[in-house]
Design a protein around this motif. Structure first.
Motif, PDB file in Angstrom:
ATOM      1  N   HIS A   1      -0.294   9.087  12.713  1.00 24.04           N
ATOM      2  CA  HIS A   1      -0.431   7.928  11.815  1.00 24.04           C
ATOM      3  C   HIS A   1       0.678   7.950  10.765  1.00 24.04           C
ATOM      4  N   LEU A   2       0.942   6.784  10.182  1.00 21.42           N
ATOM      5  CA  LEU A   2       1.969   6.648   9.162  1.00 21.42           C
ATOM      6  C   LEU A   2       1.373   6.274   7.807  1.00 21.42           C
TER       7      LEU A   2
ATOM      8  N   GLU B   1      -8.799   7.328  -6.643  1.00 20.42           N
ATOM      9  CA  GLU B   1      -7.552   6.698  -6.235  1.00 20.42           C
ATOM     10  C   GLU B   1      -7.770   5.711  -5.094  1.00 20.42           C
ATOM     11  N   LEU B   2      -8.603   6.096  -4.120  1.00 21.79           N
ATOM     12  CA  LEU B   2      -8.905   5.188  -3.005  1.00 21.79           C
ATOM     13  C   LEU B   2      -9.611   3.939  -3.502  1.00 21.79           C
TER      14      LEU B   2
ATOM     15  N   MET C   1       0.851  -1.195   0.000  1.00 19.95           N
ATOM     16  CA  MET C   1       0.000   0.000   0.000  1.00 19.95           C
ATOM     17  C   MET C   1       0.883   1.239   0.000  1.00 19.95           C
ATOM     18  N   ARG C   2       0.759   2.063  -1.014  1.00 17.20           N
ATOM     19  CA  ARG C   2       1.581   3.273  -1.092  1.00 17.20           C
ATOM     20  C   ARG C   2       1.101   4.310  -0.071  1.00 17.20           C
ATOM     21  N   PRO C   3       1.952   5.268   0.283  1.00 19.85           N
ATOM     22  CA  PRO C   3       1.505   6.334   1.197  1.00 19.85           C
ATOM     23  C   PRO C   3       0.371   7.140   0.578  1.00 19.85           C
ATOM     24  N   LEU C   4      -0.578   7.540   1.415  1.00 21.08           N
ATOM     25  CA  LEU C   4      -1.708   8.344   0.946  1.00 21.08           C
ATOM     26  C   LEU C   4      -1.318   9.815   0.912  1.00 21.08           C
ATOM     27  N   SER C   5      -1.870  10.542  -0.053  1.00 26.30           N
ATOM     28  CA  SER C   5      -1.675  11.986  -0.079  1.00 26.30           C
ATOM     29  C   SER C   5      -2.518  12.604   1.028  1.00 26.30           C
ATOM     30  N   PRO C   6      -2.228  13.846   1.438  1.00 30.54           N
ATOM     31  CA  PRO C   6      -3.049  14.490   2.467  1.00 30.54           C
ATOM     32  C   PRO C   6      -4.535  14.541   2.097  1.00 30.54           C
TER      33      PRO C   6
END
Length: 224
Positions: free
Chosen positions: A161-162, A60-61, A1-6
């Motif tokens: 959170h990360l 994207e989600l 799972m890639r990092p989510l944008s803000p």
């Protein structure tokens, strides 16, 4: 799972919040997601997202299997798939959703802010779930939260959170000097009333929109 944008994190957190606080209006229309993302209370930082930005984040989600688009209505509706995608229990999902929407918080703040999401028995139970998320093994995707260094003058450490990638060290700021932080420390009862009021408004907006759909009228415009 890639990092989510803000923006993706804000949209995902909003879907998670509304599933618990306004279940009668859930899944959400695009208008309702935009309104939830742009709330003035219970959000840190405040955002002013457009429909196009929110729609792009939802798409994207959906591609990441974190959101699901419902069919069978004239207006597309959206719901989150967070717990299944990340394999975490309801209590952990509530804490992560709050961290996405409100920024770093102490275990005590999380317990108070989670009142309408999940009622934790005490701060120790909140800390237990946070530690579980912090010590999550690599074969399960790795840790999802981190403890931030204690700020000068602060009694408790805050958690972040990360889901949007690594978190840098917080800038040094006296806790009482930041008006936003001071507002966050307002009595829990007042904040709960503000949250409830905003949820009621969102639910009324959904009801009006549904009536317009049934009567064949144009949908509600984007709220100003």
């Amino acid at each position: 799972m890639r990092p989510l944008s803000p923006i993706e994190a804000r949209v995902l957190g909003t879907l998670m919040e509304k599933a618990r606080t306004v279940p009668d209006s859930y899944p959400l229309s695009l208008n309702a997601v935009v309104a939830g993302c742009n709330q003035k209370s219970s959000r840190d930082p405040a955002m002013n997202l457009s429909e196009a930005e929110v729609q792009g984040a939802l798409d994207e989600l959906k591609r990441l299997a974190l959101a699901v688009e419902s069919s069978g209505s004239r207006v597309a509706r959206w719901e989150h798939n967070f717990q299944r995608a990340y394999g975490v229990p309801d209590q952990s999902a509530a804490l992560l959703g709050l961290l996405m929407l409100r920024g770093p918080q102490t275990a005590g703040e999380l317990r108070i802010n989670a009142e309408r999401w999940h009622r934790f028995a005490d701060i120790s139970s909140v800390e237990a779930f946070l530690v579980e998320l912090e010590e999550r093994s690599d074969d399960k995707g790795g840790r999802l939260v981190v403890r931030l260094p204690r700020a000068p003058g602060a009694r408790e450490q805050r958690w972040a959170h990360l889901l949007s990638g690594p978190v840098g060290a917080p800038t040094e700021e006296p806790p009482a000097a930041d008006p936003a932080r001071a507002g966050a420390a307002a009595p829990a009862g007042l904040q709960a009333r503000l949250d409830a009021l905003e949820s009621d408004v969102a639910q009324l907006r959904e009801i009006v929109q549904a009536l317009q759909e049934q009567l064949g009228l144009s949908r509600l415009g984007h709220p100003g």
